[in-house]
Design a protein around this motif. Structure first.
Motif, PDB file in Angstrom:
ATOM      1  N   PHE A 182       1.029   4.220  -2.831  1.00  0.00           N
ATOM      2  CA  PHE A 182       0.863   5.618  -2.441  1.00  0.00           C
ATOM      3  C   PHE A 182       2.027   6.462  -2.952  1.00  0.00           C
ATOM      4  N   THR A 183       3.260   6.027  -2.692  1.00  0.00           N
ATOM      5  CA  THR A 183       4.418   6.849  -3.055  1.00  0.00           C
ATOM      6  C   THR A 183       4.614   6.943  -4.564  1.00  0.00           C
ATOM      7  N   GLU A 184       4.136   5.948  -5.312  1.00  0.00           N
ATOM      8  CA  GLU A 184       4.243   6.030  -6.772  1.00  0.00           C
ATOM      9  C   GLU A 184       3.366   7.125  -7.361  1.00  0.00           C
ATOM     10  N   LEU A 185       2.414   7.622  -6.596  1.00  0.00           N
ATOM     11  CA  LEU A 185       1.571   8.731  -7.049  1.00  0.00           C
ATOM     12  C   LEU A 185       2.274  10.083  -6.899  1.00  0.00           C
ATOM     13  N   LEU A 186       3.343  10.120  -6.115  1.00  0.00           N
ATOM     14  CA  LEU A 186       4.013  11.376  -5.778  1.00  0.00           C
ATOM     15  C   LEU A 186       5.073  11.745  -6.805  1.00  0.00           C
ATOM     16  N   ASP A 187       5.235  13.018  -7.029  1.00  0.00           N
ATOM     17  CA  ASP A 187       6.303  13.533  -7.887  1.00  0.00           C
ATOM     18  C   ASP A 187       6.977  14.676  -7.134  1.00  0.00           C
TER      19      ASP A 187
ATOM     20  N   GLY B  20       0.816  -1.209   0.000  1.00  0.00           N
ATOM     21  CA  GLY B  20       0.000   0.000   0.000  1.00  0.00           C
ATOM     22  C   GLY B  20       0.850   1.259   0.000  1.00  0.00           C
ATOM     23  N   LEU B  21       1.970   1.235   0.739  1.00  0.00           N
ATOM     24  CA  LEU B  21       2.853   2.404   0.765  1.00  0.00           C
ATOM     25  C   LEU B  21       3.500   2.616  -0.593  1.00  0.00           C
ATOM     26  N   ASP B  22       3.922   1.535  -1.255  1.00  0.00           N
ATOM     27  CA  ASP B  22       4.500   1.657  -2.596  1.00  0.00           C
ATOM     28  C   ASP B  22       3.491   2.275  -3.562  1.00  0.00           C
TER      29      ASP B  22
END
Length: 165
Positions: free
Chosen positions: A7-12, A3-5
């Motif tokens: 989530f963080t893949e949405l961030l730039d 779930g964290l992966d």
């Protein structure tokens, strides 16, 4: 994928070049993706350095670190600090820089920068956090990113890191 992966893949988020200088004169710098302002009053910023990175060892012996943001037009500098390792080359022989507080290298082609005194370090797993108290910064009038914007994680998607994280 956790779930964290996901989530963080949405961030730039922004990328930074962090530089350090130890008391013995050794300099180092690397491209950093884990960093953020963490307090308004007093002003504080934390950068996270991988234990496997050459810069980590130098930063552990440094009283100050410099944090730089680069424009997207400075991909050459981003690649130098993100893909090369100080174990093999002197990155500072390839860029213009000046000596800042504590002897820390300040990159001439940064869009903006600040130097922070290292207040404390703490274990975050494979990275160590360096809590910085800002003591010097670039002129705010020179810091406007303008086109083409500031370097972010997606800009470095094809980079081959000098060290594994």
């Amino acid at each position: 994928m956790s779930g964290l992966d996901a989530f963080t893949e949405l961030l730039d988020h922004p990328l930074y070049v962090v530089t350090a200088a130890a008391a013995d004169g050794e300099r180092a710098g690397c491209l950093v993706g884990f960093a953020s302002q963490c307090s308004i009053s007093p002003a504080r910023f934390t950068v996270w350095l991988s234990r496997r990175n050459h810069t980590f060892g130098v930063a552990c012996r440094s009283s100050h670190l410099a944090v730089h943001v680069l424009g997207r037009d400075r991909m050459d500098t981003a690649r130098l600090f993100g893909e090369e390792t100080g174990d093999e080359i002197d990155k500072f022989a390839r860029v213009d820089w000046t000596s800042g507080p504590g002897g820390v290298p300040v990159l001439a082609d940064a869009s903006a920068w600040f130097v922070g005194q290292v207040e404390t370090r703490w274990d975050g797993g494979d990275h160590v956090g360096f809590l910085l108290a800002p003591i010097a910064e670039s002129d705010p009038e020179d810091a406007a990113p303008g086109p083409p914007g500031l370097l972010s994680l997606s800009d470095a998607a094809g980079f081959s890191p000098g060290h594994p994280a």
